[in-house]
Design an enzyme around this catalytic site. Structure first.
Site, PDB file in Angstrom:
ATOM      1  N   ASP A 175       0.856  -1.190   0.000  1.00  0.00           N
ATOM      2  CA  ASP A 175       0.000   0.000   0.000  1.00  0.00           C
ATOM      3  C   ASP A 175       0.889   1.236   0.000  1.00  0.00           C
ATOM      4  OD1 ASP A 175       0.782   0.440   2.636  1.00  0.00           O
ATOM      5  OD2 ASP A 175      -1.220   0.207   3.503  1.00  0.00           O
ATOM      6  N   HIS A 176       0.253   2.403   0.142  1.00  0.00           N
ATOM      7  CA  HIS A 176       0.976   3.682   0.051  1.00  0.00           C
ATOM      8  C   HIS A 176       2.084   3.823   1.093  1.00  0.00           C
ATOM      9  CE1 HIS A 176      -2.468   3.906   2.724  1.00  0.00           C
ATOM     10  NE2 HIS A 176      -1.755   4.754   3.461  1.00  0.00           N
ATOM     11  N   CYS A 194       2.591  -3.648   4.016  1.00  0.00           N
ATOM     12  CA  CYS A 194       1.817  -2.462   4.376  1.00  0.00           C
ATOM     13  C   CYS A 194       2.502  -1.848   5.595  1.00  0.00           C
ATOM     14  CB  CYS A 194       0.338  -2.787   4.604  1.00  0.00           C
ATOM     15  SG  CYS A 194      -0.039  -3.796   6.047  1.00  0.00           S
ATOM     16  N   THR A 211       2.014  -2.043   8.965  1.00  0.00           N
ATOM     17  CA  THR A 211       2.346  -3.047   9.984  1.00  0.00           C
ATOM     18  C   THR A 211       2.592  -4.425   9.392  1.00  0.00           C
ATOM     19  OG1 THR A 211       0.019  -3.596  10.222  1.00  0.00           O
ATOM     20  CG2 THR A 211       0.908  -1.924  11.749  1.00  0.00           C
ATOM     21  N   GLY A 235      -2.560  -5.883   8.126  1.00  0.00           N
ATOM     22  CA  GLY A 235      -3.751  -5.799   7.270  1.00  0.00           C
ATOM     23  C   GLY A 235      -3.580  -6.550   5.970  1.00  0.00           C
ATOM     24  N   HIS A 276       8.254 -25.203   8.334  1.00  0.00           N
ATOM     25  CA  HIS A 276       7.132 -25.890   8.981  1.00  0.00           C
ATOM     26  C   HIS A 276       5.763 -25.586   8.366  1.00  0.00           C
ATOM     27  CE1 HIS A 276       9.427 -26.624  13.034  1.00  0.00           C
ATOM     28  NE2 HIS A 276      10.077 -27.073  11.975  1.00  0.00           N
ATOM     29  N   ARG A 312       6.502   0.045   8.498  1.00  0.00           N
ATOM     30  CA  ARG A 312       6.625   0.984   9.614  1.00  0.00           C
ATOM     31  C   ARG A 312       7.121   0.289  10.871  1.00  0.00           C
ATOM     32  NH1 ARG A 312       0.792   3.823   8.282  1.00  0.00           N
ATOM     33  NH2 ARG A 312       1.538   5.299   6.716  1.00  0.00           N
ATOM     34  N   ARG A 367       5.690 -34.518   8.938  1.00  0.00           N
ATOM     35  CA  ARG A 367       4.549 -34.242   9.833  1.00  0.00           C
ATOM     36  C   ARG A 367       3.958 -32.841   9.583  1.00  0.00           C
ATOM     37  NH1 ARG A 367       9.151 -32.990  12.466  1.00  0.00           N
ATOM     38  NH2 ARG A 367       9.214 -31.256  13.948  1.00  0.00           N
ATOM     39  N   HIS A 368       4.773 -31.961   9.035  1.00  0.00           N
ATOM     40  CA  HIS A 368       4.285 -30.595   8.795  1.00  0.00           C
ATOM     41  C   HIS A 368       3.242 -30.555   7.674  1.00  0.00           C
ATOM     42  CE1 HIS A 368       7.218 -29.312  11.630  1.00  0.00           C
ATOM     43  NE2 HIS A 368       8.198 -29.843  10.919  1.00  0.00           N
ATOM     44  N   ARG A 386      -0.236 -31.065   9.006  1.00  0.00           N
ATOM     45  CA  ARG A 386      -0.789 -29.879   9.670  1.00  0.00           C
ATOM     46  C   ARG A 386      -1.271 -28.846   8.643  1.00  0.00           C
ATOM     47  NH1 ARG A 386       4.216 -30.532  13.858  1.00  0.00           N
ATOM     48  NH2 ARG A 386       3.285 -32.287  14.966  1.00  0.00           N
TER      49      ARG A 386
HETATM   50  C1  RB5 Z   1      -2.305   2.463   6.413  1.00  0.00           C
HETATM   51  O1  RB5 Z   1      -2.346   3.657   7.104  1.00  0.00           O
HETATM   52  C2  RB5 Z   1      -2.168   1.304   7.381  1.00  0.00           C
HETATM   53  O2  RB5 Z   1      -3.344   1.119   8.077  1.00  0.00           O
HETATM   54  C3  RB5 Z   1      -1.773   0.042   6.648  1.00  0.00           C
HETATM   55  O3  RB5 Z   1      -0.596   0.256   5.958  1.00  0.00           O
HETATM   56  C4  RB5 Z   1      -1.531  -1.195   7.490  1.00  0.00           C
HETATM   57  O4  RB5 Z   1      -0.651  -0.926   8.530  1.00  0.00           O
HETATM   58  C5  RB5 Z   1      -2.720  -1.938   7.911  1.00  0.00           C
HETATM   59  O5  RB5 Z   1      -2.639  -3.020   8.530  1.00  0.00           O
END
Ligand code: RB5
Length: 149
Positions: A7-8, A64, A66, A69, A97, A108, A131-132, A135
């Site tokens: 994403d951006h 993204c 984090t 998402g 695994h 970020r 075994r993996h 699962r």
């Molecule tokens: C965008 O602001 C942010 O929400 C996205 O990049 C991400 O971290 C979502 O999980």
């Protein structure tokens, strides 16, 4: 062929990963986004995930802010096992695994050098099988709505 998407918030990190893939001699297809304009990560995560699920791409890397998402979105596509990793140990183990076919990164959360180490580890580590596999079959049974107990 590696499917890439972001994403951006992760344009710069995607650029770094592309340079690494070039150095490694890996081919890739970029499913966007291509601009810094705010966008919805599920759109791009799903594009890359569908390319992996269809076999067009062997693996995928999605990014993204984090990594959360876009990994959640990718994992909604049948056949996708997308692992969010912030260090190489998890990247190695999710290949050994879980036979993860997609990697998610948080632009970020981690810096570019750590991200590159994670990508190198992810792409060079084989699945152990045994075994993996059982699962993973259970995970896919859940995906099919089957009772696994
Ligand atoms: C965008 O602001 C942010 O929400 C996205 O990049 C991400 O971290 C979502 O999980």
């Amino acid at each position: 062929m590696i499917a890439l998407a972001c994403d951006h918030s992760a344009l710069e990190m995607k650029k770094e990963i592309k340079s690494l893939l070039d150095e490694m001699g890996e081919t890739y297809r970029d499913f966007g986004t291509d601009t810094a304009e705010s966008c919805d990560y599920p759109v791009f995560g799903a594009r890359a995930a569908k390319a992996v699920a269809s076999g067009e791409c062997e693996k995928g890397i999605v990014i993204c802010g984090t990594g959360i998402g876009i990994s959640l979105a990718a994992n909604k596509v049948k056949g996708i096992r997308c692992a969010l990793c912030s260090e190489p140990y998890s990247a190695e183990l999710t290949r050994r695994h879980n036979d993860a076919n997609m990697l998610a990164l948080g632009a970020r959360v981690i810096g570019p050098e750590l991200a590159k180490m994670i990508v190198k580890t992810f792409l060079s580590t084989p699945f152990e099988g045994g075994r993996h596999q059982r699962r993973i079959d259970l995970i896919h049974a859940i995906e099919e709505g089957n009772d696994i107990e």
